[in-house]
Design an enzyme around this catalytic site. Structure first.
Site, short mmCIF file in Angstrom:
data_model
loop_
_atom_site.label_atom_id
_atom_site.label_comp_id
_atom_site.label_asym_id
_atom_site.label_seq_id
_atom_site.Cartn_x
_atom_site.Cartn_y
_atom_site.Cartn_z
N LYS A 111 0.81 -1.22 0.00
CA LYS A 111 0.00 0.00 0.00
C LYS A 111 0.84 1.27 0.00
O LYS A 111 0.37 2.32 -0.43
CB LYS A 111 -0.95 0.00 1.21
CG LYS A 111 -2.12 -0.96 1.05
CD LYS A 111 -3.25 -0.58 1.98
CE LYS A 111 -4.40 -1.57 1.83
NZ LYS A 111 -5.45 -1.32 2.83
N LYS A 192 -4.66 -11.05 -5.91
CA LYS A 192 -5.91 -11.38 -5.21
C LYS A 192 -7.03 -10.46 -5.66
O LYS A 192 -6.80 -9.32 -6.04
CB LYS A 192 -5.70 -11.33 -3.69
CG LYS A 192 -5.49 -9.96 -3.11
CD LYS A 192 -5.49 -9.99 -1.58
CE LYS A 192 -5.35 -8.57 -1.05
NZ LYS A 192 -5.38 -8.43 0.38
N LYS A 195 -10.98 -4.88 -3.67
CA LYS A 195 -12.03 -3.86 -3.77
C LYS A 195 -11.58 -2.70 -4.64
O LYS A 195 -12.40 -2.00 -5.21
CB LYS A 195 -12.32 -3.30 -2.38
CG LYS A 195 -13.00 -4.26 -1.44
CD LYS A 195 -12.99 -3.62 -0.05
CE LYS A 195 -13.77 -4.45 0.94
NZ LYS A 195 -13.61 -3.89 2.31
P1 AMP Z 1 -11.11 -6.02 3.79
O1 AMP Z 1 -12.19 -5.66 2.90
O2 AMP Z 1 -9.78 -5.79 3.22
O3 AMP Z 1 -11.36 -5.43 5.14
O4 AMP Z 1 -11.21 -7.60 3.95
C1 AMP Z 1 -12.27 -8.22 4.61
C2 AMP Z 1 -12.03 -9.70 4.73
O5 AMP Z 1 -12.05 -10.33 3.45
C3 AMP Z 1 -10.69 -10.08 5.37
O6 AMP Z 1 -10.90 -11.17 6.23
C4 AMP Z 1 -9.85 -10.50 4.19
O7 AMP Z 1 -8.88 -11.44 4.56
C5 AMP Z 1 -10.87 -11.13 3.27
N1 AMP Z 1 -10.45 -11.05 1.86
C6 AMP Z 1 -10.15 -9.93 1.17
N2 AMP Z 1 -9.80 -10.21 -0.11
C7 AMP Z 1 -9.90 -11.56 -0.23
C8 AMP Z 1 -9.68 -12.49 -1.32
N3 AMP Z 1 -9.33 -12.07 -2.54
N4 AMP Z 1 -9.87 -13.80 -1.08
C9 AMP Z 1 -10.26 -14.25 0.14
N5 AMP Z 1 -10.48 -13.44 1.20
C10 AMP Z 1 -10.31 -12.11 1.03
#
Ligand code: AMP
Ligand code: TRP
Length: 326
Positions: A111, A192, A195
Site C-alpha cells: 500500500k 488477489k 475492492k
Molecule cells: P477487507 O475488505 O480488506 O477489510 O477484507 C475483509 C475480509 O475479506 C478479510 O478477512 C480478508 O482477509 C478477506 N479477503 C479480502 N480479499 C480476499 C480475497 N481475494 N480472497 C479471500 N479473502 C479475502
C-alpha cells in the site's frame, strides 16, 4: 463459549473474495460462539476518504453483514469508531511494537508502494487491528489468508506484553478456510481479488446484477489448453474459477474435473455464471430490504453499547497493569 471477532473495511465493492474468505465464516460460527463483527471505519481512513461516501459505505457493509446471514440476535454488529477503546488500546500497543516488525508487513509494503515516506496510519494499521482483536479477549479471528501476517503480529504483541507484565491479553488464533481463503482477480489470477482494482471485471461484487456477473465470468482470464483441471501453478485462471464453483455449489474439485471431461471453458463458465447468480440473488434481495431501514441503525447502536461494555473491562485491566490513570 469461545469468542470470535472480525472486521471488514467500509470501502465499497465487497466482493466474492470477502464473502468466501471471511463473511461466510462469520455466519458459520455464530451458532456456537460469541461473535462480534465490526465495520472498521478507522482502518478505512488510513487512505483518503470522502466523509459522505464513507458514511454510506459503513451502512453498506453493515447491511451486507446482515444480508449474508449475520444475525444480530446472536452476534454483536457495530462500527469501530463508536467504541473509544479501539483507539485507546491501539496507542498502548503502539508503544509495545517495533518499527522493524511493522516494516516487514507485506500489506504495508504494497500500500505504501515501497516509497520512503508513507502515511503513519498505513504503517500502524496492523497495530490498530491488534487492538480490535485484543480489546474483546478474542479466541478466534476468521479472516482470509491475506491477513495471516497481521494475526501473527497481533499474537506477538499480546505475548510480549503478557510475558513482560501481568497476563493482560487472551492470545487469539486466526481461522482460515482451505477453500475460498484466497480468491484471485478474474482478469489476472496472479493477484488477489480486491475492492480497489480499477477493472470492475476483475471482481464480482456481492451486489452485481446478473448481466455484470455474466460479463465478468465470461471475460475471465484462463489459458489456451482448454482442459478443466485444477492446477494453481500452471493454470491459475481456471483453478480460481473452479475454486469458486466448488465452494458455492458444494462440489469437490475432483468431481468438477470429472463432470467437465471433454467439455470446454465456455460450457464451464456458463454453468458457473448460473451458480454465482443464484448464490448472490438472495443476498441482494435481503440487502435491498434492510439497507435503508431504521432497524439497521438500531442494530448498530445496540451493538456499540454491547461492544463498549466488553471493551471497558479490558481497558480497565490494561490501565491497571500499565499504571495508567488515577
Ligand atoms: P477487507 O475488505 O480488506 O477489510 O477484507 C475483509 C475480509 O475479506 C478479510 O478477512 C480478508 O482477509 C478477506 N479477503 C479480502 N480479499 C480476499 C480475497 N481475494 N480472497 C479471500 N479473502 C479475502
Ligand atoms: N485488516 C483487515 C482486512 O483488511 C480488516 C480488519 C481490521 C480486521 N481489524 C480487524 C479483521 C480485526 C479481523 C480482525 O481485511
Amino acid at each position: 463459549m469461545k469468542r470470535v471477532f472480525s472486521g471488514v473495511q467500509p470501502t465499497g465493492n465487497i466482493h466474492l473474495g470477502n464473502y468466501l474468505g471471511a463473511l461466510r465464516q462469520f455466519v458459520e460460527l455464530q451458532d456456537d460462539h460469541e461473535c462480534i463483527y465490526c465495520i472498521v471505519d478507522m482502518h478505512a481512513i488510513t487512505v483518503p476518504q470522502d466523509p459522505k461516501v464513507l458514511k454510506e459505505h459503513i451502512l453498506d457493509v453493515a447491511a451486507l453483514y446482515l444480508a449474508v446471514g449475520v444475525d444480530p440476535k446472536k452476534s454483536i454488529v457495530f462500527v469501530q469508531s463508536d467504541v473509544p477503546g479501539h483507539a485507546e488500546l491501539s496507542w498502548v500497543l503502539t508503544c509495545n511494537s517495533y518499527t522493524g516488525e511493522l516494516s516487514r508487513m507485506t500489506q504495508f509494503k504494497a500500500k505504501s508502494h515501497n516509497k520512503e515516506s508513507a502515511p503513519t496510519g498505513l504503517f500502524t494499521y496492523p497495530v490498530l487491528m491488534a487492538a480490535d482483536i485484543l480489546l474483546y479477549a478474542t479466541d478466534i479471528v476468521p479472516v482470509g489468508n491475506d491477513q495471516k501476517q497481521h494475526i501473527e503480529l497481533c499474537r506477538d504483541i499480546a505475548n510480549r506484553i503478557n510475558n513482560t507484565r501481568k497476563k493482560t491479553f487472551v492470545v487469539p488464533d486466526g481461522r482460515f478456510l482451505k477453500e475460498g481463503a484466497r480468491i484471485m482477480a478474474l482478469d489476472d489470477p496472479t493477484q488477489k481479488m480486491s475492492k480497489s482494482a480499477e477493472n470492475i471485471h476483475s471482481r464480482i461484487s456481492l451486489l452485481d446484477d446478473p448481466a455484470k456477473i455474466k460479463k465478468s465470468i465470461m471475460k475471465a482470464t484462463t489459458d489456451s489448453e482448454g482442459v478443466i483441471r485444477f492446477d494453481v501453478e500452471n493454470k491459475p485462471g481456471i483453478s480460481n474459477l473452479m475454486n469458486i464453483y466448488s465452494v458455492l455449489a458444494g462440489v469437490p474439485l475432483e468431481q468438477i474435473e470429472k463432470d467437465y471431461e471433454g467439455k470446454g471453458y465456455g460450457d464451464f463458465k456458463k454453468d458457473l455464471v448460473e451458480i454465482v447468480v443464484n448464490a448472490l440473488a438472495p443476498i441482494r434481495e435481503r440487502y435491498e430490504e434492510i439497507r435503508h431501514s431504521d432497524e439497521l441503525i438500531e442494530i448498530l447502536k445496540d451493538g456499540a453499547v454491547r461492544a463498549n461494555a466488553i471493551s471497558e473491562k479490558t481497558m480497565a485491566r490494561v490501565k491497571k497493569n500499565f499504571g495508567l490513570g488515577l
